[in-house]
Enzyme design. Structure first.
Site, short mmCIF file in Angstrom:
data_model
loop_
_atom_site.label_atom_id
_atom_site.label_comp_id
_atom_site.label_asym_id
_atom_site.label_seq_id
_atom_site.Cartn_x
_atom_site.Cartn_y
_atom_site.Cartn_z
CB CYS A 22 -0.95 0.00 1.19
SG CYS A 22 -1.98 -1.48 1.28
CG HIS B 135 -3.22 3.10 1.71
ND1 HIS B 135 -3.63 2.69 0.45
CD2 HIS B 135 -3.51 2.07 2.56
CE1 HIS B 135 -4.13 1.47 0.54
NE2 HIS B 135 -4.08 1.08 1.81
CG ASN C 63 -6.90 -1.16 0.64
OD1 ASN C 63 -6.07 -0.88 -0.23
ND2 ASN C 63 -6.55 -1.55 1.84
#
Length: 315
Positions: A113, A241, A271
């Site tokens: 990430c 993120h 995500n």
């Protein structure tokens, strides 16, 4: 060269959208459960005939078009991804082939990430060292391919997509548009976020990640601003993120960016790992929510319990 800058952005998401209602028909969950815990409403899902490098190439092509450049103008391609299936050719080489590039250097980075912010820093350092003049930096992941669709705590989180940035050298005497990176990790907690096994599956210790992100990351993010000579109050935007709205909002508040637009693309995209920061940033620029020259904090965190951040100037 004295530095580099981001000159254009692009993003791409597959056409298929999964709503919370769709997921409720697949696993024991509900729209209310998902919204209240992670803030996600929809996410995009790539089909079996849409590999990671195709997503990346679409985003890269849009960034090149926005920059008014051709593929031949690029001498370095960096792709941040943790969902590549094959080891070789790597994603960067496949993207270069799809776009018809000449002979760029091609490298993949797997920092999950935090991959895009690591890749952006790597491009900046490479340009500063004189080893490249223009780089195409891409974050791309197909997280739905590594999802455990029987685990309601993780399958509701993930989506697919790609975001790209064109980075070019800044001539001597001009102010750089990419600030110093601050990066690191917590190796002893690396197992808190995992994509492992055969077939590979995504799993995480959600509470551990939440506590780490909301308590340990804000002071690091403030230090990123300090290194760039920008106060949190001066930031025009904060692009963290896009993991979970319950992480994004408290972290942004603790950073102290009281005048900044806070990217909340997680609501519609889920995500998307390495794709999340460039995709969210590209959308902010596309919608006109930030303007050229604005200072923007980018801060990636997640797998390996790695983190990396820098302040950039909006293209």
């Amino acid at each position: 060269m004295t530095g580099s800058r981001v000159v254009a952005l692009g993003h791409y998401q597959p056409a298929t959208v999964l709503t919370n209602a769709d997921l409720a028909a697949m696993v024991d969950t509900s729209d209310e459960w998902i919204r209240s815990r992670v803030g996600i409403e929809t996410r995009h899902k790539a089909g079996p005939d849409e590999p990671v490098d195709e997503l990346a190439a679409h985003a890269g092509a849009k960034a090149l078009a926005a920059a008014g450049l051709t593929p031949a103008d690029i001498d370095l391609v960096l792709v941040a991804t943790s969902t590549a299936v094959d080891r070789s050719p790597n994603m960067a080489a496949r993207v270069a082939a799809r776009l018809g590039m000449g002979s760029p250097a091609v490298m993949d980075l797997n920092v999950v990430c935090a991959g895009f912010t690591h890749a952006l820093a790597t491009a900046d350092h490479t340009v500063r060292a004189g080893a490249a003049t223009r780089a195409l930096v891409i974050g791309a992941d197909k997280m739905t391919e590594v999802a455990d669709w029987s685990d309601r705590t993780t399958c509701v989180l993930v989506g697919d997509g790609a975001g790209a940035a064109v980075v070019e050298a800044v001539e001597d005497g001009r102010e750089p548009g990419i600030g110093p990176v601050l990066w690191g990790s917590v190796p002893e907690m690396g197992n808190a976020v995992r994509i492992e096994g055969v077939p590979a599956r995504f799993a995480q210790e959600g509470q551990s990640v939440y506590r780490w992100a909301t308590t340990q990351l804000p002071p690091i993010a403030r230090k990123v601003c300090e290194r760039s000579g920008v106060t949190p109050e001066e930031l025009a935007a904060v692009v963290l993120h896009q993991a979970n709205l319950r992480i994004i909002e408290p972290v942004a508040q603790k950073i102290g960016a009281v005048n900044a637009v806070i990217a909340r693309d997680v609501v519609e995209s889920g995500n998307t790992s390495a794709a999340s920061i460039p995709m969210a940033l590209s959308k902010l620029v596309e919608r006109g929510e930030i303007t050229s020259g604005d200072p923007v904090l980018l801060f990636g965190f997640g797998g390996n319990l790695s983190y990396a951040g820098q302040v950039i100037r909006c293209p």
